[in-house]
Write an enzyme that holds these catalytic residues in place. Structure first.
Site, PDB file in Angstrom:
ATOM      1  N   LYS A 126      -1.330 -11.048   2.342  1.00  0.00           N
ATOM      2  CA  LYS A 126      -0.437 -10.254   1.479  1.00  0.00           C
ATOM      3  C   LYS A 126       0.071 -11.120   0.327  1.00  0.00           C
ATOM      4  CE  LYS A 126       1.819  -7.492   5.113  1.00  0.00           C
ATOM      5  NZ  LYS A 126       3.121  -7.220   5.717  1.00  0.00           N
ATOM      6  N   GLY A 132       5.891  -2.039  14.683  1.00  0.00           N
ATOM      7  CA  GLY A 132       5.087  -1.048  13.962  1.00  0.00           C
ATOM      8  C   GLY A 132       4.053  -0.372  14.849  1.00  0.00           C
ATOM      9  N   ARG A 133       3.309  -1.164  15.609  1.00  0.00           N
ATOM     10  CA  ARG A 133       2.227  -0.596  16.433  1.00  0.00           C
ATOM     11  C   ARG A 133       2.739   0.035  17.728  1.00  0.00           C
ATOM     12  NH1 ARG A 133       2.349  -5.857  15.599  1.00  0.00           N
ATOM     13  NH2 ARG A 133       2.537  -7.320  17.329  1.00  0.00           N
ATOM     14  N   GLU A 168       0.837  -1.202   0.000  1.00  0.00           N
ATOM     15  CA  GLU A 168       0.000   0.000   0.000  1.00  0.00           C
ATOM     16  C   GLU A 168       0.874   1.254   0.000  1.00  0.00           C
ATOM     17  OE1 GLU A 168      -0.332  -2.601   1.979  1.00  0.00           O
ATOM     18  OE2 GLU A 168      -2.439  -3.039   2.410  1.00  0.00           O
TER      19      GLU A 168
HETATM   20  O1  LIG Z   1       5.814   0.203   8.405  1.00  0.00           O
HETATM   21  P1  LIG Z   1       5.581  -0.897   7.421  1.00  0.00           P
HETATM   22  O2  LIG Z   1       6.763  -1.806   7.283  1.00  0.00           O
HETATM   23  O3  LIG Z   1       5.148  -0.336   6.095  1.00  0.00           O
HETATM   24  O4  LIG Z   1       4.411  -1.799   7.970  1.00  0.00           O
HETATM   25  C1  LIG Z   1       3.132  -1.290   8.187  1.00  0.00           C
HETATM   26  C2  LIG Z   1       2.293  -2.186   9.025  1.00  0.00           C
HETATM   27  O5  LIG Z   1       2.220  -3.471   8.452  1.00  0.00           O
HETATM   28  C3  LIG Z   1       2.265  -4.465   9.465  1.00  0.00           C
HETATM   29  O6  LIG Z   1       3.520  -5.045   9.445  1.00  0.00           O
HETATM   30  C4  LIG Z   1       1.271  -5.542   9.228  1.00  0.00           C
HETATM   31  O7  LIG Z   1       0.010  -5.052   8.902  1.00  0.00           O
HETATM   32  C5  LIG Z   1       2.065  -3.693  10.752  1.00  0.00           C
HETATM   33  O8  LIG Z   1       2.538  -4.333  11.866  1.00  0.00           O
HETATM   34  C6  LIG Z   1       2.783  -2.442  10.431  1.00  0.00           C
HETATM   35  O9  LIG Z   1       2.474  -1.462  11.329  1.00  0.00           O
END
Ligand SMILES: O=P(O)(O)OC[C@H]1O[C@](O)(CO)[C@@H](O)[C@@H]1O
Length: 540
Positions: free
Chosen positions: A505, A268-269, A214
């Site tokens: 994914k 990430g979170r 995305e």
């Molecule tokens: O920062 P990135 O690597 O683009 O990932 C975005 C998000 O995708 C995930 O890895 C999975 O949805 C989350 O844990 C993370 O916050």
């Protein structure tokens, strides 16, 4: 991890036996038995007053829950997290987000390295950049000041920054406006850019991996939008990156001098207080960002040092466990009574559901109990006119967290009083309900009584905070981070991986290649029919 299997451990079994004594107990009765219950079942730390008296629990319940926590080595596991140990076993990483908000001079080591100096180097780099944008010494390719900042990122690289931008509305720097693009749906980017001038727009590409479909798709589309208007050379003035992947940032054509780094020990979170918070810092300024970090740190210290009995994250986490595992509650509602916290439930949804949405423990064995609850919610009072009906009179038990602030950020004190009166009233109504006798005493007709009766006994926590500020936002987020951690330790799961997002994914990539006619992967009947129908309707 504790050696004893969870459900056969004495602590778990004591709780199960104790739960049986709750069949006919009501909150009305508990408050009658102990007129000082509100004082006995409340705690305060870091500016957050937690009233947990309207829960279906007694001192004995809490003691059993604390026994459970101790039997799962919660304190030792917490210390291991703060010591930078690789507690994220499946990814072989530390979960060291506490280091992101450690004051300068603190020593926090993981893998033998004190990471605090590096953290502060990046914070300083972010601060320099923020000042350059605010003071307009960093300008766009045509010399225009940057006024519009678009964060492109998803999941943890989006939800925290967007939540904070909305939450800290009263603290915003007036010359810049933030926008967020997460969804791969092209409508998002075009909606955001429709009203923006490329000459005064800066994109922050926020992605820990710099590979997320995305984010990279939107980043390329944004790059096209900029170069079409300003030419190829404009990229370096209109794009910066936040990532751990310098190679991929370079490959995108960005100067790594304009990359803000973080580390694999930041999940990430758990990253809104890392460089992922660059948009937040740009949006509210360096000082406010630092105050937010101080709020996070205050809660870290509380979680690390307070006895379990007075420890807010532990209390919230164990109360969740009580309903989830001993009362069969499937969900938990987060109900902020603050317009500015509108995105807080969505933020907590990822925090809890990505962290604790697991079916196996750290040893890879299937869990025999439910893990992470479904987190959902909307701000009050909006929710009162949609889904509260079900919380009050539906058949499901939904523990609620009400979050309110004593001081308004809006100009109207009168409206704030109405808002807070509603919060307090909802918690009261859920707990004590309205009996048939009370209705009859009000001359409600017998035919109407069943419909207008409120059973009560619907539990809630009330978190009362002085005001919504950068500091209090930091304390609130860290409170929930550590509550999620506490729950994960009880279940013995790895709260820091997210393998559950991978399969979708991978399958999406296969289907993309099928759609483009490059491959013809075998699929089940439903998937093939959907794909064929879609392609036919698209004229393929
Ligand atoms: O920062 P990135 O690597 O683009 O990932 C975005 C998000 O995708 C995930 O890895 C999975 O949805 C989350 O844990 C993370 O916050």
């Amino acid at each position: 991890m504790s050696a004893a299997p969870l459900t056969t451990s004495p602590a778990w079994q004591h709780l199960q036996a104790h739960r049986k004594s709750w069949e006919d107990v009501t909150l009305r009765q508990l408050f009658r038995e102990d007129p000082h219950r509100a004082g006995h079942f409340s705690a305060e730390a870091c500016g957050i007053y937690l009233d947990y008296s309207k829960h279906l629990l007694r001192r004995e319940t809490l003691n059993l829950l604390f026994d459970l926590a101790r039997s799962r080595d919660l304190e030792a596991r917490r210390d291991a997290m703060f010591a930078g140990e690789k507690i994220n076993h499946t990814e072989g990483r530390a979960a060291f987000h506490a280091a992101l908000r450690a004051p300068q001079g603190t020593v926090m080591r993981t893998g033998g390295v004190d990471v605090v100096p590096e953290v502060h180097q990046v914070l300083e780099q972010m601060a320099r950049f923020t000042r350059a944008i605010h003071e307009q010494s960093w300008r766009g390719a045509t010399g225009q000041p940057i006024r519009q900042i678009v964060n492109i990122g998803i999941g943890g690289s989006y939800l925290g920054p967007e939540m904070a931008w909305k939450a800290l509305r009263a603290y915003r720097h007036t010359d810049v406006h933030l926008h967020f693009v997460a969804n791969v749906d092209g409508a998002t980017l075009s909606d955001v850019t429709a009203h923006l001038d490329p000459a005064e727009t800066l994109f922050i590409i926020s992605s820990k991996t710099f590979t997320t479909l995305e984010t990279m798709t939107n980043a390329h589309a944004a790059r096209h939008w900029i170069t079409a208007a300003l030419g190829e050379d404009a990229v370096s003035r209109h794009f910066v990156a936040v990532s751990t992947n310098a190679e991929a940032v370079k490959a995108f054509g960005m100067d790594t001098e304009h990359m803000f780094g973080f580390w694999d020990w930041v999940g990430g979170r758990y990253s809104m207080d890392s460089a992922i918070g660059l948009s937040t810092m740009l949006g509210v300024g360096v000082q406010h960002f630092q105050e937010m970090l101080a709020g996070f740190h205050a809660m870290d210290m509380h979680f690390q040092n307070a006895p379990l009995e007075q420890n807010l994250p532990v209390l919230l986490g164990l109360i969740s466990i009580w309903y989830n595992n001993f009362w069969g509650a499937q969900t938990q509602a987060i109900l902020p009574y603050a317009y500015d916290l509108a995105r807080f439930p969505a933020y907590l949804q990822q925090l809890q559901m990505e962290s604790n949405g697991k079916s196996v423990n750290e040893a890879g064995q299937l869990l025999s109990v439910d893990s992470g609850p479904i987190i959902w919610g909307e701000p009050g009072t909006d929710g009162q006119h949609s889904f509260y009906q079900l919380i009050h009179q539906g058949t499901r038990l939904i523990p609620c967290d009400f979050i309110g602030f004593c001081h308004p950020l809006s100009a109207s004190a009168e409206q704030h009083e109405l808002l807070m009166a509603n919060l307090i009233a909802q918690a009261e109504a859920l707990a004590f309900g309205k009996t048939a006798e009370e209705l009859r005493a009000e001359d409600v007709s017998e035919a109407q009584v069943p419909f207008r009766t409120f059973a009560g006994n619907r539990p809630s926590s009330v978190l009362l905070v002085d005001a919504l500020s950068p500091h209090s936002l930091g304390t609130l987020v860290a409170l929930y981070e550590h509550s999620v951690f506490t729950q994960g330790i009880i279940w013995g799961i790895d709260s820091f991986d997210q393998w559950g997002v991978e399969l979708g994914k991978v399958l999406a990539q296969r289907i993309v290649s099928d759609m483009q006619g490059q491959t013809r992967h075998p699929h089940d009947g439903s998937t093939s029919t959907l794909l064929e129908r879609y392609l036919r309707r698209r004229g393929h």
